[in-house]
Design a protein around this motif. Structure first.
Motif, PDB file in Angstrom:
ATOM      1  N   VAL D  34       0.839  -1.201   0.000  1.00  0.00           N
ATOM      2  CA  VAL D  34       0.000   0.000   0.000  1.00  0.00           C
ATOM      3  C   VAL D  34       0.879   1.259   0.000  1.00  0.00           C
ATOM      4  CG1 VAL D  34      -1.639   1.348   1.371  1.00  0.00           C
ATOM      5  CG2 VAL D  34      -1.997  -1.098   1.060  1.00  0.00           C
ATOM      6  N   MET D  35       1.917   1.270   0.839  1.00  0.00           N
ATOM      7  CA  MET D  35       2.774   2.464   0.899  1.00  0.00           C
ATOM      8  C   MET D  35       3.551   2.661  -0.396  1.00  0.00           C
ATOM      9  SD  MET D  35       4.041   2.565   4.895  1.00  0.00           S
ATOM     10  CE  MET D  35       4.234   0.811   5.208  1.00  0.00           C
ATOM     11  N   ALA D  36       4.065   1.555  -0.968  1.00  0.00           N
ATOM     12  CA  ALA D  36       4.814   1.669  -2.221  1.00  0.00           C
ATOM     13  C   ALA D  36       3.913   2.208  -3.331  1.00  0.00           C
ATOM     14  CB  ALA D  36       5.396   0.309  -2.612  1.00  0.00           C
ATOM     15  N   ILE D  37       2.650   1.758  -3.343  1.00  0.00           N
ATOM     16  CA  ILE D  37       1.737   2.195  -4.403  1.00  0.00           C
ATOM     17  C   ILE D  37       1.330   3.652  -4.182  1.00  0.00           C
ATOM     18  CG2 ILE D  37      -0.525   1.798  -5.449  1.00  0.00           C
ATOM     19  CD1 ILE D  37       0.012  -1.182  -4.271  1.00  0.00           C
ATOM     20  N   ALA D  38       0.979   3.994  -2.940  1.00  0.00           N
ATOM     21  CA  ALA D  38       0.569   5.370  -2.662  1.00  0.00           C
ATOM     22  C   ALA D  38       1.689   6.349  -3.024  1.00  0.00           C
ATOM     23  CB  ALA D  38       0.180   5.514  -1.188  1.00  0.00           C
ATOM     24  N   ILE D  39       2.933   5.986  -2.671  1.00  0.00           N
ATOM     25  CA  ILE D  39       4.070   6.885  -2.921  1.00  0.00           C
ATOM     26  C   ILE D  39       4.323   7.015  -4.430  1.00  0.00           C
ATOM     27  CG2 ILE D  39       6.138   5.405  -2.961  1.00  0.00           C
ATOM     28  CD1 ILE D  39       7.368   7.162  -0.817  1.00  0.00           C
ATOM     29  N   THR D  40       4.024   5.963  -5.183  1.00  0.00           N
ATOM     30  CA  THR D  40       4.310   5.986  -6.615  1.00  0.00           C
ATOM     31  C   THR D  40       3.152   6.598  -7.395  1.00  0.00           C
ATOM     32  OG1 THR D  40       5.436   3.887  -6.173  1.00  0.00           O
ATOM     33  CG2 THR D  40       5.353   4.597  -8.446  1.00  0.00           C
ATOM     34  N   LEU D  41       1.926   6.469  -6.872  1.00  0.00           N
ATOM     35  CA  LEU D  41       0.763   7.074  -7.545  1.00  0.00           C
ATOM     36  C   LEU D  41       0.840   8.602  -7.528  1.00  0.00           C
ATOM     37  CD1 LEU D  41      -2.441   5.072  -6.553  1.00  0.00           C
ATOM     38  CD2 LEU D  41      -1.238   5.106  -8.732  1.00  0.00           C
ATOM     39  N   LEU D  42       1.580   9.154  -6.551  1.00  0.00           N
ATOM     40  CA  LEU D  42       1.682  10.615  -6.443  1.00  0.00           C
ATOM     41  C   LEU D  42       2.118  11.245  -7.754  1.00  0.00           C
ATOM     42  CD1 LEU D  42       3.476  10.772  -2.979  1.00  0.00           C
ATOM     43  CD2 LEU D  42       1.118  11.460  -3.444  1.00  0.00           C
ATOM     44  N   VAL D  43       2.950  10.512  -8.524  1.00  0.00           N
ATOM     45  CA  VAL D  43       3.498  11.084  -9.757  1.00  0.00           C
ATOM     46  C   VAL D  43       2.381  11.395 -10.764  1.00  0.00           C
ATOM     47  CG1 VAL D  43       3.912   8.956 -11.078  1.00  0.00           C
ATOM     48  CG2 VAL D  43       5.477  10.888 -11.323  1.00  0.00           C
ATOM     49  N   LEU D  44       1.247  10.707 -10.641  1.00  0.00           N
ATOM     50  CA  LEU D  44       0.142  10.959 -11.591  1.00  0.00           C
ATOM     51  C   LEU D  44      -0.400  12.378 -11.452  1.00  0.00           C
ATOM     52  CD1 LEU D  44      -1.847   7.590 -11.413  1.00  0.00           C
ATOM     53  CD2 LEU D  44      -0.064   8.280 -13.018  1.00  0.00           C
ATOM     54  N   ASP D  45      -0.113  13.046 -10.313  1.00  0.00           N
ATOM     55  CA  ASP D  45      -0.580  14.424 -10.140  1.00  0.00           C
ATOM     56  C   ASP D  45       0.416  15.458 -10.649  1.00  0.00           C
ATOM     57  OD1 ASP D  45      -3.190  14.192  -9.150  1.00  0.00           O
ATOM     58  OD2 ASP D  45      -2.390  13.462  -7.257  1.00  0.00           O
ATOM     59  N   LEU D  46       1.587  14.993 -11.118  1.00  0.00           N
ATOM     60  CA  LEU D  46       2.515  15.930 -11.767  1.00  0.00           C
ATOM     61  C   LEU D  46       2.030  16.117 -13.195  1.00  0.00           C
ATOM     62  CD1 LEU D  46       6.032  14.722 -10.534  1.00  0.00           C
ATOM     63  CD2 LEU D  46       4.639  16.613  -9.693  1.00  0.00           C
ATOM     64  N   LYS D  47       1.245  17.158 -13.415  1.00  0.00           N
ATOM     65  CA  LYS D  47       0.586  17.337 -14.699  1.00  0.00           C
ATOM     66  C   LYS D  47       1.574  17.816 -15.771  1.00  0.00           C
ATOM     67  CE  LYS D  47      -3.622  16.348 -13.358  1.00  0.00           C
ATOM     68  NZ  LYS D  47      -3.675  14.882 -13.243  1.00  0.00           N
ATOM     69  N   VAL D  48       1.516  17.202 -16.923  1.00  0.00           N
ATOM     70  CA  VAL D  48       2.219  17.687 -18.098  1.00  0.00           C
ATOM     71  C   VAL D  48       1.422  18.860 -18.648  1.00  0.00           C
ATOM     72  CG1 VAL D  48       2.883  17.087 -20.456  1.00  0.00           C
ATOM     73  CG2 VAL D  48       3.199  15.426 -18.610  1.00  0.00           C
ATOM     74  N   PRO D  49       2.051  20.052 -18.789  1.00  0.00           N
ATOM     75  CA  PRO D  49       1.301  21.197 -19.323  1.00  0.00           C
ATOM     76  C   PRO D  49       0.745  20.875 -20.711  1.00  0.00           C
ATOM     77  CG  PRO D  49       3.423  21.907 -18.448  1.00  0.00           C
ATOM     78  CD  PRO D  49       3.432  20.405 -18.448  1.00  0.00           C
ATOM     79  N   SER D  50      -0.473  21.331 -20.972  1.00  0.00           N
ATOM     80  CA  SER D  50      -1.060  21.114 -22.296  1.00  0.00           C
ATOM     81  C   SER D  50      -0.398  22.060 -23.303  1.00  0.00           C
ATOM     82  CB  SER D  50      -2.564  21.390 -22.246  1.00  0.00           C
ATOM     83  OG  SER D  50      -2.777  22.759 -21.973  1.00  0.00           O
ATOM     84  N   ASP D  51      -0.587  21.756 -24.585  1.00  0.00           N
ATOM     85  CA  ASP D  51      -0.068  22.622 -25.646  1.00  0.00           C
ATOM     86  C   ASP D  51      -0.530  24.063 -25.438  1.00  0.00           C
ATOM     87  OD1 ASP D  51       1.569  21.053 -27.126  1.00  0.00           O
ATOM     88  OD2 ASP D  51       0.071  20.479 -28.617  1.00  0.00           O
ATOM     89  N   ALA D  52      -1.823  24.203 -25.083  1.00  0.00           N
ATOM     90  CA  ALA D  52      -2.394  25.540 -24.910  1.00  0.00           C
ATOM     91  C   ALA D  52      -1.680  26.287 -23.773  1.00  0.00           C
ATOM     92  CB  ALA D  52      -3.902  25.439 -24.627  1.00  0.00           C
ATOM     93  N   GLU D  53      -1.457  25.596 -22.647  1.00  0.00           N
ATOM     94  CA  GLU D  53      -0.763  26.227 -21.523  1.00  0.00           C
ATOM     95  C   GLU D  53       0.642  26.668 -21.930  1.00  0.00           C
ATOM     96  OE1 GLU D  53      -1.633  24.581 -17.193  1.00  0.00           O
ATOM     97  OE2 GLU D  53      -1.461  22.912 -18.607  1.00  0.00           O
ATOM     98  N   THR D  54       1.334  25.773 -22.672  1.00  0.00           N
ATOM     99  CA  THR D  54       2.707  26.079 -23.075  1.00  0.00           C
ATOM    100  C   THR D  54       2.739  27.313 -23.973  1.00  0.00           C
ATOM    101  OG1 THR D  54       3.336  23.773 -22.882  1.00  0.00           O
ATOM    102  CG2 THR D  54       4.737  25.156 -24.254  1.00  0.00           C
TER     103      THR D  54
END
Lengths: 226, 226, 226, 226
Positions: D34-54
């Motif tokens: 559970v801890m390994a998954i929770a710690i690794t799932l965090l990366v899904l919230d590092l959003k890649v900026p969209s083309d429009a944002e860039t």
């Protein structure tokens, strides 16, 4: 729950024939978990083309073709984490005990690995486009590679100073040899940053190439051949 | 951290009664992790119909009915990874030691498994639509199946040449028998590619069928029955 | 890789002090992996309100309040998988060996668990809305609960017929008692389906309640109290 | 499957040299998962900026810069889960057996950890904006921190009453000392809630700071230095 002791008398005790994992065993389990998850989460960035994309490109195969950087970045990141796992396995085999500093350096390594899906997604989104965004994405990937290579150097430097952490027959001379090898990695990755800047696609292929090369010549992998 | 030794004196040492996992133990742990994650990530492709879809279809049940290919693809992929896990478990039981080449072939197998959610999502998105996109999705699924079946053949071929990797009482004759069986898999999957092309839905049902058939007749699963 | 043997001579062999996990050990590892991932993936359905929702609701807290069904469904699903894990752990402690049929029934159980995030997401999306979609979502959740409770019954029925699979001192009488208890679960869940249909919110609270009740009275959990 | 016994005679039995994990071993495995998954799932919230944002920000680097709260929240959450894992490992090393109540408190702890990606995503979305939403996000993060610190206190209180759960040489005096230390955590987190309300960014930095401080001075981590 106070009633439990009474109810429990009806239940034969399971025999406690169990074995406790060693301290390194649990570092392995957690690290393996993080690496297994990071390597498997990469697939979430393999985007299924939308209906609109497929119609626009003329066919599903053409729409998928437009996503080629995401497949290349997927392969590079999968290979990278796979090789780090092989090295990590060989590394832990040589360690008798993790002290506090090794735990922290291992966490720093896992931070690098767990974060890798992010620059991989950046590359997938911006590599085909070229220009400044592609360079930025490649530099972020490159800097994270430096940050993931560095803990290895620091871990071996710490072990050279504390050879009592080594599992016999590995000794301080072995640790010194490992430290020399582990110092090359960050250096190569630092030198690759200009390549990220000017030739992002070539840089990605270069990362795949050094990963494979490292794998073939690395002691870690070879240790498991003996 | 240099102050730690002083602070530590107040703390009794936990008894080191721990056991270290064997080399194959850690390959199992990492492989199990990747397979457990890949099999569980599949659920992310079971799409919850949007409000608009539900209103459009007249009811939630009708909206879910329109997503039937995603449920079928989910079942096929879950079954496939589940069976690979059963075979992997039986495989590792027969191996005394992983050498470098076995590690790489195992990584290639894990690459196939970890990538499986992608063609599953492709099928979920394009199977109902039919036509060329459905065929493309099925062919991608089929080619990945070939790529996932191939490492088994290569692993057994390597073991036939290096029977010292086998856990006794398994010997080179057993490895030869396994190699013959493991050679059938890729062949069947190659022969199924034309089916993918012309009858994508039938191909998906065929994959479910051979998975079940393989499971029932496979030595790997039967080994655990003894 | 043919050059490896030569290079390897410079490398001392790591001592093979390793221990191999038992067959049940690996079933545990894979099952634990699937359950740990399914329980942790549930968080992905806790939606962060968008800027538009926050402005529309007047505040972030009001926007989050509108998502209350997703928090309730999260809690119910987390509790459910947590309790299944506790029971699974107690179950495997009583098993000496998994045969082919137990492996398949265990996979069926894992299929139910791994799929649980889907009806949880359905409930999160449609419970607040009420009406037919909320009933549909609750029935899907209820039917999956039946499908997850059923493998327990089938596993114990199989063990009653094959008591040699039990770890001593557990015997066929113990298995018969477990079978009686394991038969109640599917029955309760079947009886709850009409509740799903007419009172979806009450059904969700009912699932939480029976999960807690089951946990308190269950032999599985109590076995670990002794 | 009734045919299996006949088919099986051709297959030599794999030697059952396996070792069963202890009860605590399996709690470790599930918790680590559970801890390994929770710690690794965090990366899904590092959003890649969209083309429009860039395009809007002028460059990819400027677009990423606008997401700085998500990187800070990622670091804080990764550090938090990493430290909890270190403490959990040290905790389980001191426990001989998990009883029913310890299992439930451990599940409560895992609920807190598994939920952490949610307030982390809230912070990432609303911290830069400031005002009431940023305060709300920080308070949710703070309350979850209280809820994650509380099970530690309750676990040690339970062990003080049931010292037979301790692995020798740890005794009731050691448990009392741990209980005193474990009582400070929830208190600090409760006191930090007003900080969340008025200075959300400072609160986030404060969480990072106390995590590091806790890590340096904590017995759990130091136990592994000895």
């Amino acid at each position: 729950m106070t009633a439990s002791p009474t109810l429990d008398t009806a239940e034969p005790n399971p025999p406690d024939t169990g074995t406790r994992l060693s301290q390194t065993g649990r570092v392995e389990a957690f690290s393996d978990g993080v690496m297994a998850i990071a390597i498997t989460l990469l697939v979430l960035d393999l985007k299924v083309p939308s209906d609109a994309e497929t119609r626009g490109a003329g066919s599903l195969i053409a729409a998928m073709g437009q996503h080629w950087p995401s497949y290349l970045a997927y392969l590079a990141a999968f290979l990278t984490i796979g090789i780090i796992w092989l090295n990590h396995r060989a590394f832990v085999d040589k360690i008798r005990r993790f002290d506090s500093r090794l735990h922290w350096l291992n966490l720093a390594l896992l931070l690098g690995i767990a974060t890798l899906p992010f620059p991989t997604a950046l590359l997938a989104a911006y590599l085909a486009e070229g220009g400044a965004p592609a360079s930025t994405a490649a530099v972020v990937y490159g800097l994270l590679s430096v940050a993931t290579a560095l803990p290895w150097t620091l871990m071996w430097r710490h072990i050279v100073r504390h050879p009592e952490l080594l599992e016999p027959p590995f000794d301080v001379d072995h640790a010194r040899a490992e430290l020399r090898r582990a110092s090359i990695g960050p250096l190569i990755y630092v030198l690759a940053v200009p390549l990220d800047l000017f030739l992002p696609l070539a840089a990605l292929l270069f990362y795949i190439a050094i990963a494979v090369l490292y794998a073939i010549t690395n002691q870690g992998v070879q240790a498991s051949t003996t």
